[in-house]
Design a protein around this motif. Structure first.
Motif, PDB file in Angstrom:
ATOM      1  N   GLY A  34       0.785  -1.160   0.087  1.00 32.24           N
ATOM      2  CA  GLY A  34      -0.017   0.000   0.185  1.00 32.24           C
ATOM      3  C   GLY A  34       0.807   1.313   0.089  1.00 32.24           C
ATOM      4  O   GLY A  34       1.476   1.438   1.085  1.00 32.24           O
ATOM      5  N   PHE A  35       0.986   1.785  -1.025  1.00 34.77           N
ATOM      6  CA  PHE A  35       1.881   3.095  -1.148  1.00 34.77           C
ATOM      7  C   PHE A  35       1.213   4.028  -0.376  1.00 34.77           C
ATOM      8  O   PHE A  35       0.707   5.136  -0.898  1.00 34.77           O
ATOM      9  CB  PHE A  35       1.872   3.696  -2.669  1.00 34.77           C
ATOM     10  N   GLY A  36       0.669   3.902   0.632  1.00 37.44           N
ATOM     11  CA  GLY A  36      -0.140   4.624   1.579  1.00 37.44           C
ATOM     12  C   GLY A  36       0.396   5.927   2.345  1.00 37.44           C
ATOM     13  O   GLY A  36       1.374   6.082   2.207  1.00 37.44           O
ATOM     14  N   VAL A  37      -0.474   6.450   2.814  1.00 33.32           N
ATOM     15  CA  VAL A  37      -0.347   7.845   3.659  1.00 33.32           C
ATOM     16  C   VAL A  37      -1.551   7.672   4.722  1.00 33.32           C
ATOM     17  O   VAL A  37      -2.514   7.472   4.576  1.00 33.32           O
ATOM     18  CB  VAL A  37      -0.456   9.055   2.639  1.00 33.32           C
ATOM     19  N   ALA A 166      10.717   6.709  -3.081  1.00 31.12           N
ATOM     20  CA  ALA A 166      10.551   8.126  -3.425  1.00 31.12           C
ATOM     21  C   ALA A 166       9.076   8.539  -3.398  1.00 31.12           C
ATOM     22  O   ALA A 166       8.822   9.706  -3.191  1.00 31.12           O
ATOM     23  CB  ALA A 166      11.031   8.187  -4.848  1.00 31.12           C
ATOM     24  N   HIS A 167       8.042   7.667  -3.696  1.00 35.68           N
ATOM     25  CA  HIS A 167       6.797   7.909  -3.729  1.00 35.68           C
ATOM     26  C   HIS A 167       6.376   8.266  -2.176  1.00 35.68           C
ATOM     27  O   HIS A 167       5.742   9.119  -1.765  1.00 35.68           O
ATOM     28  CB  HIS A 167       5.843   7.047  -4.113  1.00 35.68           C
ATOM     29  N   GLU A 168       6.975   7.189  -1.301  1.00 38.66           N
ATOM     30  CA  GLU A 168       6.708   7.506   0.407  1.00 38.66           C
ATOM     31  C   GLU A 168       7.166   8.797   0.853  1.00 38.66           C
ATOM     32  O   GLU A 168       6.685   9.578   1.650  1.00 38.66           O
ATOM     33  CB  GLU A 168       7.071   6.365   0.969  1.00 38.66           C
ATOM     34  N   VAL A 169       8.432   9.182   0.422  1.00 33.55           N
ATOM     35  CA  VAL A 169       9.071  10.312   0.636  1.00 33.55           C
ATOM     36  C   VAL A 169       8.340  11.548   0.174  1.00 33.55           C
ATOM     37  O   VAL A 169       8.124  12.735   0.863  1.00 33.55           O
ATOM     38  CB  VAL A 169      10.718  10.335   0.232  1.00 33.55           C
ATOM     39  N   ALA A 170       7.792  11.237  -1.205  1.00 30.49           N
ATOM     40  CA  ALA A 170       7.077  12.321  -1.625  1.00 30.49           C
ATOM     41  C   ALA A 170       5.613  12.865  -0.658  1.00 30.49           C
ATOM     42  O   ALA A 170       5.280  14.120  -0.578  1.00 30.49           O
ATOM     43  CB  ALA A 170       6.599  11.845  -2.953  1.00 30.49           C
ATOM     44  N   HIS A 171       5.256  11.827  -0.159  1.00 25.65           N
ATOM     45  CA  HIS A 171       4.047  12.250   0.837  1.00 25.65           C
ATOM     46  C   HIS A 171       4.527  13.023   2.146  1.00 25.65           C
ATOM     47  O   HIS A 171       3.853  14.009   2.435  1.00 25.65           O
ATOM     48  CB  HIS A 171       3.577  10.964   1.440  1.00 25.65           C
ATOM     49  N   HIS A 172       5.929  12.827   2.392  1.00 26.62           N
ATOM     50  CA  HIS A 172       6.387  13.650   3.477  1.00 26.62           C
ATOM     51  C   HIS A 172       6.790  15.008   2.896  1.00 26.62           C
ATOM     52  O   HIS A 172       6.294  16.042   3.541  1.00 26.62           O
ATOM     53  CB  HIS A 172       7.881  13.020   3.844  1.00 26.62           C
ATOM     54  N   PHE A 201      -4.298  13.490  -4.695  1.00 23.81           N
ATOM     55  CA  PHE A 201      -2.756  13.383  -3.642  1.00 23.81           C
ATOM     56  C   PHE A 201      -2.014  12.403  -3.939  1.00 23.81           C
ATOM     57  O   PHE A 201      -0.597  12.670  -4.089  1.00 23.81           O
ATOM     58  CB  PHE A 201      -3.300  13.351  -2.461  1.00 23.81           C
ATOM     59  N   GLU A 202      -2.357  11.335  -4.565  1.00 23.73           N
ATOM     60  CA  GLU A 202      -1.471   9.989  -4.730  1.00 23.73           C
ATOM     61  C   GLU A 202      -0.729  10.416  -6.140  1.00 23.73           C
ATOM     62  O   GLU A 202       0.459   9.866  -6.230  1.00 23.73           O
ATOM     63  CB  GLU A 202      -2.165   8.755  -4.794  1.00 23.73           C
ATOM     64  N   LEU A 203      -1.485  10.858  -7.130  1.00 25.04           N
ATOM     65  CA  LEU A 203      -0.882  11.151  -8.301  1.00 25.04           C
ATOM     66  C   LEU A 203       0.286  12.348  -8.214  1.00 25.04           C
ATOM     67  O   LEU A 203       1.236  12.361  -8.861  1.00 25.04           O
ATOM     68  CB  LEU A 203      -1.999  11.713  -9.324  1.00 25.04           C
ATOM     69  N   THR A 257      -8.340   5.092  -5.461  1.00 23.35           N
ATOM     70  CA  THR A 257      -7.815   5.846  -4.507  1.00 23.35           C
ATOM     71  C   THR A 257      -6.522   6.379  -5.065  1.00 23.35           C
ATOM     72  O   THR A 257      -5.802   7.306  -4.434  1.00 23.35           O
ATOM     73  CB  THR A 257      -7.629   4.908  -3.321  1.00 23.35           C
ATOM     74  N   HIS A 258      -5.934   5.802  -5.890  1.00 18.09           N
ATOM     75  CA  HIS A 258      -4.471   5.869  -6.478  1.00 18.09           C
ATOM     76  C   HIS A 258      -4.356   6.538  -7.713  1.00 18.09           C
ATOM     77  O   HIS A 258      -3.302   6.752  -8.300  1.00 18.09           O
ATOM     78  CB  HIS A 258      -3.462   4.949  -5.959  1.00 18.09           C
ATOM     79  N   GLY A 259      -5.338   6.287  -8.759  1.00 17.05           N
ATOM     80  CA  GLY A 259      -5.411   6.600  -9.963  1.00 17.05           C
ATOM     81  C   GLY A 259      -4.997   5.383 -10.684  1.00 17.05           C
ATOM     82  O   GLY A 259      -4.793   4.208 -10.492  1.00 17.05           O
TER      83      GLY A 259
HETATM   84 ZN   LIG Z   1       0.813   7.140  -1.865  1.00 11.21          ZN
END
Ligand SMILES: [Zn+2]
Length: 290
Positions: A34-37, A166-172, A201-203, A257-259
């Motif tokens: 889950g590339f979640g946030v 990188a995607h998780e860091v992007a949420h930060h 948000f995810e895109l 939820t993520h596109g």
């Molecule tokens: Zn995400």
């Protein structure tokens, strides 16, 4: 193969794994990524906002790992080093990028855990896959994530796990830029379905991951031949339509939820092609035009 050069690993690693945990945990074929946030604000509120979902955690998009069964897993130390250098690369790139805007970059921590752990956003389980918790300013990674992506290390190169970090860091980064506030403010406003806001948000996070990729390549020769194609393929594999098709055999766009695969690949490419934050505005256009 991603080129790690002699770049220094990040020091923002927290290891919460028990000593002696195996290098190769039992492989879980159906492991989810889950590339979640989980929010900077009230995580619990999300579950209430999104109708029909029982908890905030279910609101997190769940994405399946690219698993290649039977592949030899790299040694844990090797993977730890990989993740630490990639995290270091996110610090190098985002520090420089934030400096351009006159703002300091405060990096997130990357926490390794095994099976389950606790966080400021509640209990975290391996099934969630990599997850960012805004309260803790931490990314949570389970050992089995490394096991799951090990197939990629061997079979499809090692860019996908770098892209996921990188995607998780992007949420930060979204927390620091205020985009996470936009996300939650819009959820509170209630003018657009929450899952559509999450897609925006995810895109945006995929786009920011693309910016990082471009800049890290320019700065450190990060990419080698085929890496960018691997990244785009990974972005596609993690699209909601692809995951839903795999899980249920039906696609329901209203619950994205993520596109879609197409959208995730396109936004990653937008970030990569431009290398500019301005390319990652996913808030102002019509949802259907994303
Ligand atoms: Zn995400």
């Amino acid at each position: 193969m991603v080129n790690l050069g002699n770049r220094s690993p990040s020091r923002n690693i927290v290891d919460r794994r028990p000593p002696g945990a195996p290098d190769r945990p039992a492989r879980s074929r159906g492991m989810m990524i889950g590339f979640g946030v989980i929010g900077a604000l009230a995580a619990g509120a999300l579950g209430v906002t999104v109708t029909g979902l029982n908890s905030a955690l279910e609101f997190i998009g769940i994405e399946r790992a690219l698993i290649a069964p039977g592949m030899e897993a790299p040694r844990r130390a090797e993977i730890d080093d990989f993740a630490a250098v990639i995290l270091g690369d996110t610090e190098r790139i985002w520090s420089a990028e934030f400096e351009r805007y006159g703002a300091p970059y405060q990096p997130p921590k990357l926490l390794f855990y095994a099976g389950q752990t606790t966080s400021g956003c509640g209990a975290i389980q391996a099934d969630f896959g990599p997850i960012y918790c805004g309260f803790d300013r931490q990314i949570f990674l389970d050992l089995s994530f490394f096991d799951a992506v090990s197939g990629d290390f061997e079979a499809r190169g090692d860019f996908p796990p770098a892209y996921i970090i990188a995607h998780e860091v992007a949420h930060h980064v979204q927390l620091l830029t205020g985009d996470m506030d936009i996300f939650y403010d819009r959820i509170d406003a209630g003018n657009e379905p929450a899952n559509q806001l999450q897609v925006r948000f995810e895109l945006q996070a995929d786009c920011l991951a693309g910016i990082w990729t471009k800049q890290a390549d320019q700065a450190f020769d990060l990419l080698e031949e085929g890496d960018i194609e691997e990244g785009i393929a990974a972005a596609r594999a993690f699209g909601d339509d692809a995951i839903q098709m795999m899980d249920r055999g039906v696609i329901n766009e209203a619950s994205f939820t993520h596109g879609s695969s197409e959208q995730r690949a396109e936004w990653f490419k937008s970030g990569y092609d431009s290398g500019e934050m301005a390319a990652c505005d996913t808030w102002t256009q019509e949802y259907d035009a994303l």
